[in-house]
Design an enzyme around this catalytic site. Structure first.
Site, PDB file in Angstrom:
ATOM      1  N   GLY A  71       0.817  -1.210   0.000  1.00  0.00           N
ATOM      2  CA  GLY A  71       0.000   0.000   0.000  1.00  0.00           C
ATOM      3  C   GLY A  71       0.851   1.260   0.000  1.00  0.00           C
ATOM      4  O   GLY A  71       0.551   2.234  -0.691  1.00  0.00           O
ATOM      5  N   THR A  72       1.926   1.227   0.758  1.00  0.00           N
ATOM      6  CA  THR A  72       2.812   2.394   0.845  1.00  0.00           C
ATOM      7  C   THR A  72       3.398   2.726  -0.522  1.00  0.00           C
ATOM      8  O   THR A  72       3.442   3.892  -0.922  1.00  0.00           O
ATOM      9  CB  THR A  72       3.938   2.120   1.869  1.00  0.00           C
ATOM     10  OG1 THR A  72       3.341   1.793   3.123  1.00  0.00           O
ATOM     11  CG2 THR A  72       4.853   3.323   2.024  1.00  0.00           C
ATOM     12  N   ASN A 151      -7.993   3.993   9.128  1.00  0.00           N
ATOM     13  CA  ASN A 151      -7.539   2.729   9.712  1.00  0.00           C
ATOM     14  C   ASN A 151      -7.710   2.655  11.226  1.00  0.00           C
ATOM     15  O   ASN A 151      -7.765   1.569  11.784  1.00  0.00           O
ATOM     16  CB  ASN A 151      -6.076   2.466   9.329  1.00  0.00           C
ATOM     17  CG  ASN A 151      -5.203   3.678   9.505  1.00  0.00           C
ATOM     18  OD1 ASN A 151      -5.414   4.708   8.866  1.00  0.00           O
ATOM     19  ND2 ASN A 151      -4.230   3.568  10.377  1.00  0.00           N
ATOM     20  N   GLN A 179      -7.942   0.268   3.567  1.00  0.00           N
ATOM     21  CA  GLN A 179      -8.875  -0.303   4.540  1.00  0.00           C
ATOM     22  C   GLN A 179     -10.273  -0.526   3.970  1.00  0.00           C
ATOM     23  O   GLN A 179     -11.075  -1.244   4.550  1.00  0.00           O
ATOM     24  CB  GLN A 179      -8.982   0.593   5.784  1.00  0.00           C
ATOM     25  CG  GLN A 179      -7.725   0.641   6.630  1.00  0.00           C
ATOM     26  CD  GLN A 179      -7.343  -0.701   7.234  1.00  0.00           C
ATOM     27  OE1 GLN A 179      -8.156  -1.629   7.313  1.00  0.00           O
ATOM     28  NE2 GLN A 179      -6.103  -0.825   7.664  1.00  0.00           N
ATOM     29  N   GLY A 200      -2.449  -5.986  -0.456  1.00  0.00           N
ATOM     30  CA  GLY A 200      -2.848  -7.388  -0.325  1.00  0.00           C
ATOM     31  C   GLY A 200      -3.001  -7.862   1.111  1.00  0.00           C
ATOM     32  O   GLY A 200      -4.008  -8.487   1.459  1.00  0.00           O
ATOM     33  N   HIS A 201      -2.028  -7.530   1.960  1.00  0.00           N
ATOM     34  CA  HIS A 201      -2.029  -8.148   3.290  1.00  0.00           C
ATOM     35  C   HIS A 201      -3.113  -7.596   4.214  1.00  0.00           C
ATOM     36  O   HIS A 201      -3.301  -8.092   5.313  1.00  0.00           O
ATOM     37  CB  HIS A 201      -0.644  -8.057   3.945  1.00  0.00           C
ATOM     38  CG  HIS A 201      -0.267  -6.715   4.474  1.00  0.00           C
ATOM     39  ND1 HIS A 201      -0.377  -6.389   5.804  1.00  0.00           N
ATOM     40  CD2 HIS A 201       0.217  -5.612   3.863  1.00  0.00           C
ATOM     41  CE1 HIS A 201       0.048  -5.145   5.983  1.00  0.00           C
ATOM     42  NE2 HIS A 201       0.409  -4.656   4.825  1.00  0.00           N
ATOM     43  N   THR A 237      10.849  -7.237 -11.687  1.00  0.00           N
ATOM     44  CA  THR A 237      10.169  -8.505 -11.935  1.00  0.00           C
ATOM     45  C   THR A 237       9.028  -8.680 -10.945  1.00  0.00           C
ATOM     46  O   THR A 237       9.205  -8.462  -9.748  1.00  0.00           O
ATOM     47  CB  THR A 237      11.176  -9.671 -11.825  1.00  0.00           C
ATOM     48  OG1 THR A 237      12.210  -9.442 -12.772  1.00  0.00           O
ATOM     49  CG2 THR A 237      10.504 -11.008 -12.098  1.00  0.00           C
ATOM     50  N   CYS A 325       4.501   4.884  21.448  1.00  0.00           N
ATOM     51  CA  CYS A 325       5.405   5.297  22.522  1.00  0.00           C
ATOM     52  C   CYS A 325       6.629   5.973  21.908  1.00  0.00           C
ATOM     53  O   CYS A 325       7.406   5.359  21.205  1.00  0.00           O
ATOM     54  CB  CYS A 325       5.831   4.063  23.310  1.00  0.00           C
ATOM     55  SG  CYS A 325       6.608   4.468  24.864  1.00  0.00           S
TER      56      CYS A 325
HETATM   57  C1  LIG Z   1      -1.775  -0.557   6.206  1.00  0.00           C
HETATM   58  C2  LIG Z   1      -2.140   0.716   5.519  1.00  0.00           C
HETATM   59  C3  LIG Z   1      -1.296   1.288   4.568  1.00  0.00           C
HETATM   60  C4  LIG Z   1       0.064   0.713   4.239  1.00  0.00           C
HETATM   61  O1  LIG Z   1      -0.030  -0.491   3.539  1.00  0.00           O
HETATM   62  P1  LIG Z   1       1.266  -1.436   3.467  1.00  0.00           P
HETATM   63  O2  LIG Z   1       0.875  -2.503   2.519  1.00  0.00           O
HETATM   64  O3  LIG Z   1       1.516  -1.938   4.842  1.00  0.00           O
HETATM   65  O4  LIG Z   1       2.386  -0.590   2.959  1.00  0.00           O
HETATM   66  C5  LIG Z   1      -1.692   2.440   3.947  1.00  0.00           C
HETATM   67  N1  LIG Z   1      -2.864   3.018   4.241  1.00  0.00           N
HETATM   68  C6  LIG Z   1      -3.717   2.503   5.130  1.00  0.00           C
HETATM   69  C7  LIG Z   1      -5.024   3.180   5.386  1.00  0.00           C
HETATM   70  C8  LIG Z   1      -3.376   1.332   5.815  1.00  0.00           C
HETATM   71  O5  LIG Z   1      -4.225   0.835   6.718  1.00  0.00           O
END
Ligand SMILES: *Cc1c(COP(=O)(O)O)cnc(C)c1O
Length: 390
Positions: A71-72, A151, A179, A200-201, A237, A325
Site C-alpha cells: 500500500g505504501t 484505519n 482499509q 494485499g495483506h 520482476t 510510545c
Molecule cells: C496498512 C495501511 C497502509 C500501508 O499499507 P502497506 O501494505 O503496509 O504498505 C496504507 N494506508 C492505510 C489506510 C493502511 O491501513
C-alpha cells in the site's frame, strides 16, 4: 496459547485458499513472466488472471491495475506521479488523519522538497471539513489525496463526492483505499477517482503485493524506473506468487463482502455494546454509523492503552492502541488528536479490528476478560490519582 486475533487493520491472516494458489509459483512455475517461452507464458497468463480479479473487485478494467509491493508503494507512486505530471503545480491537499504512508510523505515533500501541503481537519466524529477542503483547491493544486476509510476509527469519507469536485477543479484525485477495499462495495468506473491504492495483506492476501488503480487517460510517471513490466508503469520482476495470491484474495473478498457487512459487523457491534455496558467512562472514538463494519476504537478513560494491550497479550488477545510510545513519553495518535479526543481518553484508546475469521467465541472471550482488566488498571491509574487531586 490460543490467539484471539483482533488486529486485522494491521494485517490479516493469509486465506488458506490463497496460500494454496500461491505455492506452485514458488516450486513449479518459477518462470519470469516476461520471458518468451511457453514455460513462463503460463505464469504470465496467471498474472493476467490476477489482474482481472483485482480489477473486478473495485469495478475497474484490468489495464487500469498496476501491481506494486504494498500500500505504501502505491501511495508514493500515485503522489509522485501527479507531481511529475504537473511539474508547475506545487500544492498538495490531504487530510490530518491519513495513514503515515501518505502523511509522512506529504510532510517530507513540505519540509524538504518545496511543496505546499494543506492538511484538511476533521470534526469530533472524524468527518472531514469538506468546505475547508473545497476552499483550498487552487490552480496550483496538483493532487488531492483523501483516504476512503480511516484505519484507526474506521470512519468512511465521501471520496466519490470529493473526486467529482476535485476533477471539475482540474486536480488529480487519489484515494488510499487500503482499509476500504473488500469491506465497501465499489465501482470505480462510475466515479471520478483517478488513482486508488490497495494492499494485499490487509485483505487476506500475503505481504509483498499491492496494487495501484490508474484510471485510463490519467497522466502518469513511474516511481520505479526499470524494465517494461506493468506496461512501463512499474519496473521490477513481478512478485508472481504474491500477485496470484492477491488475485485469489480479491475474488474471495468479493464473495465475502456481504459477510463482512452482516456477520462481522454484528460481532463488532456486540463487542462494542457489551464493553460500553459493562465498563463505565468508556466512549467510541469517531462516528458509529458511517464506519467500516469491522473496526471499533474504544477509549477507556483513566487507563493507559499500552497497559491494556499488555494484559490482553497475556491472554493471547491481539489488538492495537491508538498511541505510539515516543522516547518514553506517550504520544497519542495523530488521528485521535485530530478528532480532538481528550488526553485522558486518547491515551486509553484501543482499536479492535475484526475479520471473517473471527467467531462468536473470540468476541465472548474479550467481553469476559476486558472489563476486569480495566477495573484493575483503574485502581492503580496515575491519571485517576491526578483527577482526584484537582
Ligand atoms: C496498512 C495501511 C497502509 C500501508 O499499507 P502497506 O501494505 O503496509 O504498505 C496504507 N494506508 C492505510 C489506510 C493502511 O491501513
Amino acid at each position: 496459547m490460543n490467539i484471539t486475533y483482533l488486529d486485522n487493520n494491521a494485517t490479516t491472516r493469509t486465506a488458506p485458499e490463497v496460500v494454496e494458489k500461491m505455492l506452485p509459483f514458488y516450486t513449479e512455475y518459477y518462470g519470469n513472466p516476461s520471458s518468451m517461452y511457453g514455460f513462463a507464458g503460463y505464469v504470465a497468463k496467471k498474472l493476467a488472471e490476477a489482474r482481472i480479479k483485482t480489477a473486478q473487485l473495485i469495478g475497474a478494467s484490468a489495464e487500469e491495475i498496476v501491481f506494486t509491493s504494498c500500500g505504501t508503494e502505491s501511495d508514493s507512486t500515485a503522489i509522485y506521479a501527479a507531481l511529475q505530471s504537473y511539474p508547475h503545480k506545487k500544492h498538495i491537499l490531504t487530510t490530518r488523519v491519513e495513514h503515515p504512508a501518505v502523511k509522512s510523505l506529504c510532510e517530507h515533500l513540505s519540509a524538504k522538497k518545496g511543496y505546499r501541503v494543506t492538511f484538511v481537519p476533521v470534526d469530533g466524529k472524524g468527518f472531514l471539513d469538506l468546505d475547508y477542503l473545497y476552499d483550498h483547491i487552487t490552480d496550483d493544486t496538483a493532487i488531492v489525496s483523501v483516504m476512503w476509510a480511516n484505519n484507526e476509527t474506521g470512519v468512511i469519507f465521501p471520496v466519490e463526492d470529493i473526486a467529482r469536485v476535485v476533477k471539475k477543479r482540474g486536480a488529480v484525485f487519489h484515494t488510499d483505499a487500503v482499509q476500504a477495499v473488500g469491506k465497501i462495495p465499489m465501482n470505480l468506473a462510475d466515479t471520478d477517482i483517478d488513482m486508488l491504492s490497495l494492499s494485499g495483506h490487509k485483505l487476506h492476501a500475503p505481504k509483498g503485493a499491492g496494487a495501484l488503480y490508474i484510471r485510463k487517460g490519467t497522466k502518469f510517471a513511474p516511481f520505479l524506473i526499470g524494465g517494461h513490466q506493468e506496461k512501463g508503469r512499474r519496473g521490477g520482476t513481478e512478485n508472481t506468487a504474491s500477485i496470484v495470491g492477491l488475485g485469489k484474495a480479491c475474488e474471495l473478498a468479493g464473495e465475502r463482502i456481504e459477510e463482512e457487512n452482516t456477520r462481522v459487523r454484528a460481532l463488532r457491534d456486540k463487542l462494542e455494546t457489551e464493553i460500553l455496558k459493562q465498563v463505565p467512562h468508556t466512549v467510541i472514538n469517531g462516528d458509529i454509523h458511517n464506519r467500516l463494519p469491522n473496526t471499533t476504537s474504544i477509549g477507556f478513560e483513566y487507563v493507559e492503552g499500552e497497559s491494556i494491550l499488555l494484559m490482553l497479550n497475556e491472554l493471547g488477545i491481539c489488538a492495537s492502541s491508538g498511541s505510539a510510545c515516543t522516547s518514553g513519553s506517550l504520544e497519542p495518535s495523530h488521528v485521535l488528536r485530530a478528532l480532538g479526543v481528550p488526553f485522558t481518553i486518547a491515551h486509553g484508546s484501543i482499536r479492535f479490528s475484526l475479520s471473517v475469521y473471527n467467531s462468536d467465541a473470540d468476541i465472548d472471550f474479550v467481553i469476559e476478560q476486558l472489563p476486569p482488566i480495566i477495573e484493575k488498571l483503574r485502581m492503580i491509574s496515575p491519571f485517576r490519582a491526578q483527577e482526584n487531586q484537582t
